[in-house]
Design a protein around this motif. Structure first.
Motif, short mmCIF file in Angstrom:
data_model
loop_
_atom_site.label_atom_id
_atom_site.label_comp_id
_atom_site.label_asym_id
_atom_site.label_seq_id
_atom_site.Cartn_x
_atom_site.Cartn_y
_atom_site.Cartn_z
N THR A 131 0.87 -1.17 0.00
CA THR A 131 0.00 0.00 0.00
C THR A 131 0.91 1.22 0.00
OG1 THR A 131 -0.19 0.00 2.42
CG2 THR A 131 -1.94 -1.10 1.19
N ARG A 132 0.44 2.32 -0.59
CA ARG A 132 1.30 3.48 -0.74
C ARG A 132 0.47 4.75 -0.91
NH1 ARG A 132 1.15 0.25 -5.04
NH2 ARG A 132 0.28 1.08 -6.97
N MET A 133 1.11 5.86 -0.63
CA MET A 133 0.57 7.18 -0.94
C MET A 133 1.58 7.92 -1.79
SD MET A 133 -0.42 10.42 1.51
CE MET A 133 -0.55 12.06 0.77
N PHE A 134 1.09 8.62 -2.80
CA PHE A 134 1.96 9.39 -3.70
C PHE A 134 1.44 10.82 -3.77
CE2 PHE A 134 4.25 10.68 -7.44
CZ PHE A 134 5.35 9.84 -7.49
N TRP A 135 2.37 11.78 -3.76
CA TRP A 135 2.00 13.20 -3.82
C TRP A 135 2.87 13.93 -4.82
CZ3 TRP A 135 5.11 17.37 -3.11
CH2 TRP A 135 4.50 18.62 -2.98
N THR A 136 2.26 14.79 -5.59
CA THR A 136 2.97 15.79 -6.39
C THR A 136 2.28 17.12 -6.11
OG1 THR A 136 1.55 15.70 -8.35
CG2 THR A 136 3.32 14.04 -8.20
N PRO A 137 2.87 18.26 -6.49
CA PRO A 137 2.21 19.54 -6.25
C PRO A 137 0.82 19.66 -6.87
CG PRO A 137 4.52 19.90 -6.76
CD PRO A 137 4.25 18.45 -7.00
N GLY A 138 0.56 18.83 -7.88
CA GLY A 138 -0.73 18.92 -8.55
C GLY A 138 -1.73 17.84 -8.19
N ALA A 139 -1.31 16.85 -7.40
CA ALA A 139 -2.22 15.72 -7.14
C ALA A 139 -1.69 14.87 -6.00
CB ALA A 139 -2.38 14.86 -8.40
N TRP A 141 -2.58 10.61 -4.42
CA TRP A 141 -3.39 9.41 -4.57
C TRP A 141 -2.81 8.26 -3.75
CZ3 TRP A 141 -0.27 11.29 -8.46
CH2 TRP A 141 0.76 10.46 -8.91
N PHE A 142 -3.65 7.26 -3.54
CA PHE A 142 -3.26 6.04 -2.86
C PHE A 142 -3.29 4.88 -3.86
CE2 PHE A 142 -4.84 8.61 0.65
CZ PHE A 142 -3.90 8.37 1.63
N GLY A 143 -2.57 3.82 -3.51
CA GLY A 143 -2.60 2.62 -4.34
C GLY A 143 -2.22 1.41 -3.51
N GLY A 144 -2.35 0.24 -4.13
CA GLY A 144 -1.90 -0.99 -3.50
C GLY A 144 -2.95 -2.08 -3.47
N GLY A 145 -2.63 -3.13 -2.73
CA GLY A 145 -3.50 -4.29 -2.64
C GLY A 145 -2.70 -5.50 -2.22
N SER A 146 -3.28 -6.66 -2.35
CA SER A 146 -2.56 -7.90 -2.05
C SER A 146 -3.11 -9.01 -2.94
CB SER A 146 -2.68 -8.28 -0.57
OG SER A 146 -4.02 -8.48 -0.19
N ASP A 147 -2.21 -9.95 -3.29
CA ASP A 147 -2.64 -11.07 -4.13
C ASP A 147 -1.90 -12.33 -3.72
OD1 ASP A 147 -0.45 -11.36 -6.80
OD2 ASP A 147 -0.33 -9.63 -5.46
N LEU A 148 -2.58 -13.46 -3.90
CA LEU A 148 -2.09 -14.77 -3.47
C LEU A 148 -1.48 -15.49 -4.66
CD1 LEU A 148 -2.25 -16.29 -0.71
CD2 LEU A 148 -4.18 -17.56 -1.67
N ASN A 149 -0.33 -16.14 -4.41
CA ASN A 149 0.41 -16.78 -5.50
C ASN A 149 0.81 -18.21 -5.15
OD1 ASN A 149 1.16 -14.38 -7.53
ND2 ASN A 149 1.20 -13.64 -5.43
N PRO A 150 -0.17 -19.12 -5.04
CA PRO A 150 0.17 -20.51 -4.70
C PRO A 150 0.73 -21.25 -5.91
CG PRO A 150 -2.19 -20.31 -5.09
CD PRO A 150 -1.62 -18.92 -5.21
N CYS A 151 1.70 -22.12 -5.65
CA CYS A 151 2.15 -23.00 -6.73
C CYS A 151 1.31 -24.27 -6.75
CB CYS A 151 3.63 -23.32 -6.59
SG CYS A 151 4.07 -24.24 -5.10
N ILE A 152 0.74 -24.62 -5.60
CA ILE A 152 -0.22 -25.72 -5.48
C ILE A 152 -1.50 -25.11 -4.94
CG2 ILE A 152 -0.73 -27.92 -4.36
CD1 ILE A 152 2.33 -28.32 -4.08
N GLU A 153 -2.54 -25.10 -5.74
CA GLU A 153 -3.74 -24.35 -5.38
C GLU A 153 -4.71 -25.18 -4.54
OE1 GLU A 153 -5.60 -22.48 -8.73
OE2 GLU A 153 -3.69 -21.76 -9.56
N PHE A 154 -5.29 -24.53 -3.55
CA PHE A 154 -6.36 -25.09 -2.73
C PHE A 154 -7.53 -24.12 -2.81
CE2 PHE A 154 -2.38 -26.62 -0.91
CZ PHE A 154 -2.62 -27.99 -0.76
N ASP A 155 -8.66 -24.61 -3.31
CA ASP A 155 -9.80 -23.73 -3.53
C ASP A 155 -10.25 -23.04 -2.25
OD1 ASP A 155 -9.79 -24.40 -6.20
OD2 ASP A 155 -11.43 -25.85 -6.05
N GLU A 156 -10.20 -23.76 -1.12
CA GLU A 156 -10.66 -23.15 0.12
C GLU A 156 -9.73 -22.03 0.59
OE1 GLU A 156 -8.79 -27.18 1.41
OE2 GLU A 156 -9.71 -26.28 -0.38
N ASP A 157 -8.44 -22.12 0.25
CA ASP A 157 -7.51 -21.05 0.58
C ASP A 157 -7.83 -19.79 -0.23
OD1 ASP A 157 -6.40 -23.04 2.09
OD2 ASP A 157 -4.42 -22.94 1.18
N THR A 158 -8.06 -19.98 -1.51
CA THR A 158 -8.41 -18.86 -2.37
C THR A 158 -9.70 -18.19 -1.88
OG1 THR A 158 -7.37 -19.94 -4.27
CG2 THR A 158 -8.95 -18.18 -4.75
N ALA A 159 -10.69 -19.01 -1.52
CA ALA A 159 -11.97 -18.47 -1.04
C ALA A 159 -11.77 -17.66 0.24
CB ALA A 159 -12.95 -19.60 -0.82
#
Length: 292
Positions: A131-139, A141-159
């Motif tokens: 997550t981040r905040m960015f500022w310039t003299p004219g604007a 904004w915030f950004g970010g998030g999170s994502d899961l990257n399993p090599c072996i997937e489990f549907d209940e984990d994703t849910a």
């Protein structure tokens, strides 16, 4: 805006401290299953500096990396607050995104937290969060998030991962979760492989509703969602047995992760283009990977 900047920077540091403590707690509590005979992992903390063209102070942060633990093979939790003048390439990128006044006044300030975890046990999913905040003299904004990257997937984990994020976003606006989920699906996609990097999550950028307090609160809850979304998955999967076949699957999947971060990731490009510590920027890369 100085007070708002200070609050955002302090929050990212607070979130960093919570995550570092929780991850070291996972190392301490790993008493059953594979790799329990290994030493418990601990974060090594290094101060980072942004290099300005004229040598003046341009901010920095903390790079916290754990390697070779019982649970985490490599995990980095970075926090930084940087500022100064954007270079030509970064100015052009900002102008192309519609940031007002960037050509006339290319000053900027940015603060945020960035996390990537690569796991010992292939049944435990890798994960990314920032997550981040960015500022310039004219604007601003915030950004970010999170994502899961399993090599072996489990549907209940994703849910579970998605449901936890939705529960944290819905109090702000029930339209947020489907919008940010769709954005993550689009952003974390590897065109040259015609596939997603993982099983998705949430992602936003250029978040400026005109209400700084509301956008900051949303950004905080994206951060607060991370530990309850992720820790239960690690606690459940770290005790599962694995062998060479599962490890091979993990290494190949890590190759996809490395490709995405080096070719497409906006944060990686921005960090390198603006002179931030290269080791901190490239902390996201896995310790080992494989291509077939």
């Amino acid at each position: 805006m100085d007070a708002e900047k200070a609050r955002a920077s302090a929050w990212f540091r607070e979130l960093r401290d919570q995550i570092v403590a929780a991850f070291e707690g996972l190392e301490d509590s790993h008493a059953a299953g594979p790799l329990t005979d290994m030493a418990t992992g601990r974060f090594e903390v290094t101060e980072t500096k942004r290099h300005s063209d004229d040598g003046s102070d341009a901010g920095g942060g903390l790079m916290s990396v754990m390697r070779g633990g019982r649970v985490f093979e490599k995990v980095g939790v970075n926090v930084s607050t940087v500022y100064g003048t954007l270079g030509t390439a970064a100015q052009k990128a900002m102008a192309a995104r519609g940031v007002p006044g960037i050509a006339e006044n290319p000053q900027f300030w940015a603060s945020g937290i960035s996390l990537v975890a690569h796991m010992q046990n292939p049944n435990c999913p890798a994960v990314h969060m920032n997550t981040r905040m960015f500022w310039t003299p004219g604007a601003w904004w915030f950004g970010g998030g999170s994502d899961l990257n399993p090599c072996i997937e489990f549907d209940e984990d994703t849910a579970h991962f998605h449901a936890t994020q939705k529960a944290h976003l819905d109090p702000h606006d029930e339209a947020h979760y489907p919008r940010l989920k769709a954005w993550a699906d689009e952003y974390f996609y590897i065109p040259h492989r015609s596939r997603a990097r993982g099983v998705g999550g949430i992602f936003m950028d250029d978040q400026n509703s005109g209400d700084w307090e509301a956008d900051f609160a949303l950004t905080q809850d994206i951060g607060r969602a991370f530990l309850p979304a992720y820790l239960p998955l690690v606690e459940k999967r770290r005790v599962m047995p694995f062998g060479a076949a599962e490890k091979d699957v993990q290494l190949v999947h890590r190759g996809l992760y490395a490709e995405y971060n080096l070719v497409y990731d906006r944060g990686t490009k921005f960090g390198l283009a603006t002179g931030h510590d290269a080791n901190a920027v490239l902390m996201s890369l896995p310790p080992l990977a494989k291509w077939v």
